[in-house]
Design an enzyme around this catalytic site. Structure first.
Site, PDB file in Angstrom:
ATOM      1  N   HIS A  57      -6.216  -6.547   3.185  1.00 12.38           N
ATOM      2  CA  HIS A  57      -6.778  -6.428   1.835  1.00 12.38           C
ATOM      3  C   HIS A  57      -8.043  -5.574   1.832  1.00 12.38           C
ATOM      4  CE1 HIS A  57      -8.244  -7.760  -2.150  1.00 12.38           C
ATOM      5  NE2 HIS A  57      -9.422  -7.771  -1.544  1.00 12.38           N
ATOM      6  N   GLU A  58      -8.934  -5.822   2.782  1.00 12.96           N
ATOM      7  CA  GLU A  58     -10.203  -5.080   2.811  1.00 12.96           C
ATOM      8  C   GLU A  58      -9.975  -3.619   3.187  1.00 12.96           C
ATOM      9  OE1 GLU A  58     -12.814  -6.326   1.601  1.00 12.96           O
ATOM     10  OE2 GLU A  58     -12.019  -8.349   1.425  1.00 12.96           O
ATOM     11  N   HIS A 113      -8.850  -1.353   0.239  1.00  7.48           N
ATOM     12  CA  HIS A 113      -9.865  -0.796  -0.673  1.00  7.48           C
ATOM     13  C   HIS A 113     -10.238   0.626  -0.251  1.00  7.48           C
ATOM     14  CE1 HIS A 113     -10.600  -4.109  -3.356  1.00  7.48           C
ATOM     15  NE2 HIS A 113     -10.856  -4.949  -2.369  1.00  7.48           N
ATOM     16  N   GLU A 149      -8.698  -5.195  -7.138  1.00 13.31           N
ATOM     17  CA  GLU A 149      -8.393  -6.310  -6.248  1.00 13.31           C
ATOM     18  C   GLU A 149      -6.885  -6.554  -6.183  1.00 13.31           C
ATOM     19  OE1 GLU A 149     -10.419  -8.081  -4.260  1.00 13.31           O
ATOM     20  OE2 GLU A 149     -12.018  -6.697  -4.812  1.00 13.31           O
TER      21      GLU A 149
END
Length: 369
Positions: free
Chosen positions: A209-210, A213, A274
């Protein structure tokens, strides 16, 4: 003796007139002259003094400068300039708009990733100094927790679409559940989130997820949106004239206009980012041969933690979706993620992130959810 008394009496007789004169002068002294007393000015004279002071006072800003400021933005040429600038800004916005492959939404982004990396090249060291100053040191590389994070990153980097970055891993001693990736591939993970993850699969969901970004250039998008929003807002205020525009800006600030902008624009954009990172990270971990079902379990544990702590914020007022919403969306994507896991060769040769970054340059949608 008698002669002495007579002499004294004669002396007193000579002194008596002068003494009486002094006493009489003191008791019958003339009133003080008009020039010796302070006159009390009348109300009319006070107003006259004030009027003269105001007439003779020098302004803080010269009249010529004040008149220019008052007319600024209200003249025909100024309005033409502002209108032309706004038209150019709209054209610039359209020219630098692109389609996000995951959601199909249009976004504005004119800042290249290389510029973001260059301007943040010292950010990691600054964060490390701040962490150490606040009692959150970085674990050494031989620590088992650091080795764990590096092992997961070694499988995620080939499918991240960003293998060329100088990736570094920092595990900080902090009980909070948090992780983030700074521009340029600087990964920060707290020891607290490792306890919530419990295994490599859940940790891959967090790190995926990070990393997503950075894969989706979300930092550049936020900076681009912030700059264009401030420029547009300033131009609108300037159209009212310089001084009225400053007054409007003060009113806008005092009534919380920036918070209104956050609620209506910044927060929804952040929540959409997100969601995109959740989807990209899920596909990324599946292609790295991690079980995506552990992502659901991780976010379910986060729901329990947040409810027990009582820190849940309404989604409308948050930059992140609620954990319940995240769990529901990830579950809806699970069939596709499982197919990715089955099709993956675990070497990153079919990396979804690479396809995503290529699609950013073309107005196509890989998957619209």
């Amino acid at each position: 003796m008698l002669s002495r008394n007579l002499v004294r009496m004669s002396r007193l007789a000579r002194l008596q007139p002068s003494t009486a004169g002094i006493i009489g002068g003191a008791s019958c002294s003339a009133p003080r002259s008009f020039s010796a007393t302070r006159p009390r000015p009348s109300r009319d004279s006070q107003e006259e003094i004030r009027r003269r002071l105001l007439q003779n006072a020098r302004p803080l800003v010269p009249h010529s400068v004040a008149s220019r400021l008052t007319r600024a933005g209200s003249g025909r040429n100024s309005r033409r300039l502002v209108v032309c600038s706004m038209i150019a800004a709209v054209a610039f916005y359209v020219w630098n708009s692109e389609t996000v492959p995951v959601t199909g939404r249009r976004r504005f982004n004119f800042i290249p990733d290389d510029w973001i990396i260059r301007t943040n090249r010292n950010a990691a060291q600054q964060v490390i100094r701040q962490l150490e100053a606040t009692g959150h040191p970085i674990l050494p590389e031989y620590d088992p927790r650091t080795i764990l994070v590096k092992r997961v990153m070694q499988r995620l980097i080939p499918v991240s679409g960003l293998p060329h970055l100088d990736w570094e891993v920092f595990v900080m001693v902090d009980g909070g559940a948090n992780a983030y990736v700074l521009p340029g591939g600087k990964v920060f993970v707290t020891t607290g989130i490792l306890e919530v993850c419990r295994n490599e699969h859940a940790l891959a969901a967090v790190l995926g997820h990070e990393i997503a970004h950075d894969t989706a250039s979300h930092v550049a998008e936020r900076m681009s949106a912030g700059w264009i929003a401030n420029l547009t807002l300033g131009s609108l205020f300037f159209l009212a004239g310089a001084l009225p525009g400053l007054a409007l800006f003060g009113i806008w600030t005092s009534v919380g206009g920036f918070y209104l902008r956050d609620i209506l624009y910044e927060f929804p954009m952040s929540r959409k980012q997100e969601q995109e990172a959740d989807y990209i990270g899920l596909m990324m971990m599946a292609e790295a041969c991690y079980d995506p079902r552990h992502a659901v379990k991780f976010w379910q544990r986060m729901v329990v933690m947040q409810q027990s702590a009582g820190t849940e914020v309404p989604e409308m007022l948050s930059t992140h979706p609620s954990n319940d919403s995240r769990v529901a969306r990830i579950e809806s994507w699970m069939p596709e993620a499982m197919r990715k896991l089955e099709e993956s060769d675990c070497r990153g040769t079919k990396a979804y992130a690479n396809e995503f970054r290529r699609a950013l340059r073309r107005p196509i949608v890989i998957y619209n959810y």
